[in-house]
Design a protein around this motif. Structure first.
Motif, PDB file in Angstrom:
ATOM      1  N   ASN A  87      68.195  15.550  23.078  1.00 39.46           N
ATOM      2  CA  ASN A  87      67.768  14.219  22.652  1.00 39.46           C
ATOM      3  C   ASN A  87      66.672  14.347  21.600  1.00 39.46           C
ATOM      4  O   ASN A  87      66.201  15.454  21.307  1.00 39.46           O
ATOM      5  CB  ASN A  87      67.302  13.365  23.843  1.00 39.46           C
ATOM      6  N   ALA A  88      66.261  13.223  21.033  1.00 39.26           N
ATOM      7  CA  ALA A  88      65.314  13.224  19.922  1.00 39.26           C
ATOM      8  C   ALA A  88      63.878  13.025  20.349  1.00 39.26           C
ATOM      9  O   ALA A  88      62.960  13.160  19.546  1.00 39.26           O
ATOM     10  CB  ALA A  88      65.698  12.118  18.927  1.00 39.26           C
ATOM     11  N   SER A  89      63.668  12.707  21.619  1.00 36.09           N
ATOM     12  CA  SER A  89      62.334  12.324  22.074  1.00 36.09           C
ATOM     13  C   SER A  89      61.629  13.385  22.896  1.00 36.09           C
ATOM     14  O   SER A  89      60.394  13.466  22.908  1.00 36.09           O
ATOM     15  CB  SER A  89      62.425  11.048  22.920  1.00 36.09           C
ATOM     16  N   GLY A  90      62.405  14.172  23.643  1.00 33.56           N
ATOM     17  CA  GLY A  90      61.815  15.112  24.582  1.00 33.56           C
ATOM     18  C   GLY A  90      61.735  14.578  25.993  1.00 33.56           C
ATOM     19  O   GLY A  90      61.203  15.252  26.891  1.00 33.56           O
ATOM     20  N   LEU A  91      62.248  13.373  26.226  1.00 39.01           N
ATOM     21  CA  LEU A  91      62.325  12.854  27.590  1.00 39.01           C
ATOM     22  C   LEU A  91      63.170  13.799  28.451  1.00 39.01           C
ATOM     23  O   LEU A  91      64.011  14.533  27.929  1.00 39.01           O
ATOM     24  CB  LEU A  91      62.907  11.448  27.588  1.00 39.01           C
ATOM     25  N   PRO A  92      62.961  13.816  29.768  1.00 41.19           N
ATOM     26  CA  PRO A  92      63.571  14.826  30.624  1.00 41.19           C
ATOM     27  C   PRO A  92      65.077  14.969  30.447  1.00 41.19           C
ATOM     28  O   PRO A  92      65.825  13.996  30.471  1.00 41.19           O
ATOM     29  CB  PRO A  92      63.235  14.325  32.037  1.00 41.19           C
ATOM     30  N   ASN A  93      65.505  16.214  30.243  1.00 37.74           N
ATOM     31  CA  ASN A  93      66.916  16.581  30.165  1.00 37.74           C
ATOM     32  C   ASN A  93      66.990  18.067  30.481  1.00 37.74           C
ATOM     33  O   ASN A  93      66.375  18.883  29.785  1.00 37.74           O
ATOM     34  CB  ASN A  93      67.494  16.294  28.782  1.00 37.74           C
ATOM     35  N   GLY A  94      67.718  18.414  31.520  1.00 36.59           N
ATOM     36  CA  GLY A  94      67.773  19.802  31.970  1.00 36.59           C
ATOM     37  C   GLY A  94      68.300  20.768  30.942  1.00 36.59           C
ATOM     38  O   GLY A  94      68.006  21.971  31.005  1.00 36.59           O
ATOM     39  N   GLY A  95      69.086  20.284  29.978  1.00 38.45           N
ATOM     40  CA  GLY A  95      69.663  21.170  28.972  1.00 38.45           C
ATOM     41  C   GLY A  95      68.794  21.352  27.741  1.00 38.45           C
ATOM     42  O   GLY A  95      69.139  22.131  26.846  1.00 38.45           O
ATOM     43  N   GLN A  96      67.686  20.658  27.684  1.00 40.06           N
ATOM     44  CA  GLN A  96      66.813  20.712  26.507  1.00 40.06           C
ATOM     45  C   GLN A  96      65.739  21.768  26.750  1.00 40.06           C
ATOM     46  O   GLN A  96      64.768  21.537  27.468  1.00 40.06           O
ATOM     47  CB  GLN A  96      66.182  19.347  26.240  1.00 40.06           C
ATOM     48  N   ARG A  97      65.913  22.935  26.130  1.00 42.47           N
ATOM     49  CA  ARG A  97      65.024  24.065  26.392  1.00 42.47           C
ATOM     50  C   ARG A  97      64.562  24.699  25.080  1.00 42.47           C
ATOM     51  O   ARG A  97      65.236  24.614  24.051  1.00 42.47           O
ATOM     52  CB  ARG A  97      65.733  25.131  27.233  1.00 42.47           C
ATOM     53  N   THR A  98      63.437  25.366  25.146  1.00 40.41           N
ATOM     54  CA  THR A  98      62.885  26.068  23.994  1.00 40.41           C
ATOM     55  C   THR A  98      61.977  27.180  24.488  1.00 40.41           C
ATOM     56  O   THR A  98      61.882  27.434  25.696  1.00 40.41           O
ATOM     57  CB  THR A  98      62.112  25.101  23.075  1.00 40.41           C
ATOM     58  N   THR A  99      61.291  27.845  23.575  1.00 38.47           N
ATOM     59  CA  THR A  99      60.290  28.856  23.917  1.00 38.47           C
ATOM     60  C   THR A  99      59.047  28.612  23.072  1.00 38.47           C
ATOM     61  O   THR A  99      59.094  27.936  22.040  1.00 38.47           O
ATOM     62  CB  THR A  99      60.794  30.279  23.627  1.00 38.47           C
TER      63      THR A  99
END
Length: 416
Positions: free
Chosen positions: A154-166
């Protein structure tokens, strides 16, 4: 030991231990400090472990919007429509009404300061039609700048289990957005933003309180903890630091201050020796912005000086001559006989060299063995520097190179 000396010792000891203490005490923690000029990692802890980006996501959302501005598909005054879905996002938000519009420049400021989730979706839907399609574009852009482990949903960073980074990927983004969009990056130094009678203060409390901090973004969701990407330029040094997983905003900020104080002094002074991030696509409309940044010492060529030849001819262009030149107006020199290509004409030789280096980075098979050179030309009273490659055996070879570079967003003209 005197009381004053002992107190100073305790403060020093606490500072030196706080980095490892923070890491050991918090399973969500990740941190990194990069020396931008040398490319060295000055500090890293869990820097390559997957984390949730939270609102650091909005750095990439703005990266994408800056690209639209650069390409001319939107302007700062373009109005973007607010959908019902965008309006319904969870706080933090501007409480935009469905069917209303918001200008691009207000949207930028809203993301930088308020971290508005409704505005992030407005941007996503304007560029990608849907937020999910926009997220795919975001992930592709992340891969293009070397963010190998990041996936956006998503574009906001609201909770989503697949949205990951380092932390390392976020540091790379923090550097890339400055390299690619130096003009628009300045929005990240906005201290406050007023919209429809309300004033919103930037969540980044280090702005104005830590010398040299010029941005960039905070973030928080429960799964991530308190995150922060920071850029610091001081005393000829430049670092980008990332803290993820802070227990509170206050402790995160204190830890970031500690990292800056501890590692900035180890950063390189003088000229930057690392290549630009996000430099594989530098279209001609960016030439003036690139040149301006180069003049400030922010950019350097990505090819060795001994690979660049400066042609000895300076000529005056006619009043109606296009900046990219034409086959009829070129003054030949010994090194440039035969077919060649031109990828731009910019206000500084350094910017021309940057364009040449960028082209060589993406067009290796087409430019191998060719002579990269710059040529000054006076146009409308201004000295421009043409960026060219010579040594093509025939017109077909030059045109093939141009076709390839144009597909990579370069301007290109084959000429003889």
């Amino acid at each position: 030991m005197g009381k004053a000396i002992f107190a100073a010792f305790l403060i020093s000891l606490t500072a030196s231990l706080s980095v490892t203490t923070t890491a050991n005490a918090n399973a969500k923690y990740a941190g990194i400090v990069i020396d931008v000029k040398s490319g060295k990692t000055l500090y890293a802890d869990n820097a390559d472990n997957l984390r949730y980006p939270a609102s650091l996501t909005k750095i990439m959302t703005l990266y994408m919007l800056f690209g639209e501005l650069e390409a001319g598909r939107v302007s700062l005054n373009t109005r973007m429509k607010v959908s019902k879905r965008a309006s319904g996002q969870a706080p933090s938000k501007l409480a935009l009404k469905p069917g209303s519009t918001i200008r691009v420049k207000d949207a930028i400021s809203a993301l930088v300061t308020k971290s508005a989730n409704d505005v992030a979706v407005v941007i996503a839907e304007h560029i990608g039609k849907t937020e999910s399609k926009f997220a795919i574009k975001m992930t592709k852009a992340a891969r293009d700048i070397g963010m190998k482990k990041t996936t956006f949903k998503n574009a906001s960073g609201l909770p989503n289990g697949g949205q990951r980074t380092t932390a390392r990927d976020m540091a790379r983004l923090g550097m890339a957005i400055q390299d690619r969009y130096p003009t628009y990056y300045k929005y990240f130094s906005t201290r406050s933003f007023s919209y429809k009678g309300k004033k919103y203060r930037n969540h980044n409390r280090l702005l104005g309180t830590v010398k040299g901090v010029d941005g960039i973004k905070t973030g928080y969701i429960r799964a991530s903890g308190f995150n922060l990407v920071t850029s610091v330029k001081r005393d000829g040094r430049h670092i980008v630091a990332v803290v993820m997983g802070g227990r509170t905003g206050r402790s995160r900020d204190a830890h970031m201050k500690n990292l800056i104080g501890r590692f900035l002094k180890s950063a390189t002074t003088g000229r930057r020796v690392t290549p630009l991030l996000a430099s594989r696509k530098v279209p001609l409309p960016r030439a003036r912005a690139v040149a301006a940044a180069a003049a400030e010492g922010n950019l350097i060529p990505q090819i060795r000086p001994d690979e660049i030849v400066t042609a000895s001819v300076t000529r005056t262009a006619s009043a109606d001559e296009p900046e990219i030149g034409s086959a009829d107006d070129y003054s030949k020199t010994d090194i440039t006989d035969g077919w060649q290509i031109q990828i731009g004409a910019v206000p500084s030789e350094e910017a021309a060299n940057i364009l040449l280096g960028n082209a060589m980075n993406v067009g290796t098979s087409y430019l191998r063995g060719k002579v990269a050179f710059t040529e000054p030309v006076i146009s409308r009273g201004q000295t421009l520097h043409r960026a060219r490659f010579a040594g093509f055996t025939n017109k077909n070879a030059a045109r093939k190179a141009c076709n390839y570079l144009e597909a990579k967003d370069f301007a290109c003209l084959a000429l003889r």
